[in-house]
Enzyme design. Structure first.
Site, mmCIF file in Angstrom:
data_model
loop_
_atom_site.group_PDB
_atom_site.id
_atom_site.type_symbol
_atom_site.label_atom_id
_atom_site.label_comp_id
_atom_site.label_asym_id
_atom_site.label_seq_id
_atom_site.Cartn_x
_atom_site.Cartn_y
_atom_site.Cartn_z
ATOM 1 N N MET A 113 13.887 -50.677 -0.234
ATOM 2 C CA MET A 113 13.360 -51.917 -0.459
ATOM 3 C C MET A 113 14.364 -52.737 -0.700
ATOM 4 O O MET A 113 14.797 -53.441 -1.812
ATOM 5 C CB MET A 113 12.531 -51.916 -1.961
ATOM 6 C CG MET A 113 11.259 -51.079 -1.581
ATOM 7 S SD MET A 113 10.065 -51.777 -0.603
ATOM 8 C CE MET A 113 8.989 -50.314 -0.443
ATOM 9 N N HIS A 114 15.110 -53.536 0.388
ATOM 10 C CA HIS A 114 16.317 -54.199 0.384
ATOM 11 C C HIS A 114 16.129 -55.482 -0.701
ATOM 12 O O HIS A 114 16.747 -55.558 -1.723
ATOM 13 C CB HIS A 114 16.640 -54.553 1.735
ATOM 14 C CG HIS A 114 17.027 -53.528 2.695
ATOM 15 N ND1 HIS A 114 18.206 -52.583 2.721
ATOM 16 C CD2 HIS A 114 16.600 -53.051 4.138
ATOM 17 C CE1 HIS A 114 18.164 -51.790 3.391
ATOM 18 N NE2 HIS A 114 17.369 -52.035 4.381
ATOM 19 N N ASP A 115 15.184 -56.327 -0.132
ATOM 20 C CA ASP A 115 15.024 -57.723 -0.780
ATOM 21 C C ASP A 115 14.196 -57.638 -2.150
ATOM 22 O O ASP A 115 14.583 -58.186 -3.061
ATOM 23 C CB ASP A 115 14.331 -58.730 0.315
ATOM 24 C CG ASP A 115 15.338 -59.009 1.389
ATOM 25 O OD1 ASP A 115 14.604 -59.440 2.233
ATOM 26 O OD2 ASP A 115 16.281 -58.866 1.339
#
Ligand code: RIB
Ligand code: CA
Length: 315
Positions: A239-241
């Site tokens: 879940m990068h952002d």
């Protein structure tokens, strides 16, 4: 007495994971989401500025969305539509925008809001840093008025766009260099932590089972990442952002180290690399400029992110 909401701008390139970060911000009781500024990145500016309004419509809220840069300050445009799909949201059913784009360029809005909330404004940046790079160039006093930047970008030892560079930095290294040298306090959520902040397929299925439009959207968009990231040996969808947004909301879930980070703009093989002295005995003479986030309590991250999407209410 209720805590005062913290003034925040989300600068983003939606983008499937930007979209989840936006859903978190739009419903976060801790934040006053003053504006969303769109930048070209995963897909073109026309799509990122429209997708931001589509996702806010899905969130049931209206927040001013301002368009920013249609490409990097220098260098070629690099998109990521192979990950995010031609429309930027993997074609997942999403409402049409319920409101128009707001007047005013992203960098001007950043400046105006920094002055209006001087010393309190936080900027969460989840795309290429072009809008911030232009804002810093046009308004040299910006660093005096921005409390901090929490960004998704960079990595200490590998890339996802080249062997050396993570996408958000690689897409505009010169802008990133201006940001990292600006003197504004920076929290960097790079691949070191975002590859630990993943949802497994079971956890994505659990998200979808919530049945709310927002949770179903998040599951359908982020679920794509489970298979995609197996080549990075990540057992789920990073879940990068959302990781950067969850840091802004719940920093206690994370661990990090203060260190120097610089951006390579010249290297033939290393352009866009974030170079750090975090793990080096040879410390940079520039001194620490970043809180580099390296760890996350993944179980609590997953539970709290899921709960925040569930809080949108019953289907
Ligand atoms: O490397 C991951 C980053 O690149 C994320 O912000 C994703 O949205 C893409 O922009
Ligand atoms: Ca992004």
């Amino acid at each position: 007495m209720a805590e005062k909401r913290r003034p925040v701008i989300l600068d983003c390139d939606p983008g499937i994971d930007d979209a989840v970060a936006l859903l978190l911000a739009a419903h976060a009781p801790e934040l006053e989401l003053l504006a969303v500024t769109a930048v070209a990145g995963n897909v073109g500016l026309d799509k990122t500025s429209r997708n931001a309004r589509r996702v806010l419509t899905l969130a049931g809220t209206e927040v001013p969305v301002h368009a920013g840069a249609a490409g990097p300050m220098f260098g070629e445009v690099v998109t990521a539509d192979e990950v995010h799909g031609a429309d930027g949201l993997l074609g997942v059913p999403t409402p049409e925008p319920a409101f128009p784009l707001s007047e005013g360029a992203a960098w001007d809005v950043m400046w105006e809001m920094a002055l209006a909330h001087s010393g309190e404004l936080e900027i969460v940046a989840t795309g290429p840093l072009t809008n911030l790079g232009i804002a810093l160039t046009k308004y040299p006093d910006l660093p005096e008025h921005v409390k901090r930047i929490v960004l998704m970008g960079g990595a200490t030892d590998f890339g996802n766009t080249t062997p050396a560079a993570e996408y958000n930095i690689y897409a505009d290294p010169e802008a990133a260099d201006l940001v990292f040298r600006s003197g504004i306090p920076i929290v960097m959520c790079g691949l070191d932590v975002t590859h630990k902040a993943y949802f497994t397929q079971e956890e994505i299925d659990r998200l979808e089972a919530l049945g709310t439009p927002q949770a179903v959207f998040a599951a359908k968009t982020m679920g794509f990442g489970v298979e995609w990231h197996q080549k990075f040996l990540v057992p789920g969808a990073p879940m990068h952002d959302p990781c950067a947004m969850m840091y802004a909301l719940e920093p206690e879930l994370f661990t990090g180290v203060r260190c120097w980070v610089g951006v390579e703009c010249q290297g033939r093989h290393t352009r866009g690399r974030t170079v750090t002295d975090a793990y080096s005995d040879a410390k940079s003479p520039h001194g620490p400029n970043v809180e580099l986030i390296t760890g996350v309590d993944r179980d609590r991250f997953v539970d709290h992110l899921t709960a925040r999407l569930a809080a949108y209410g019953t289907p």
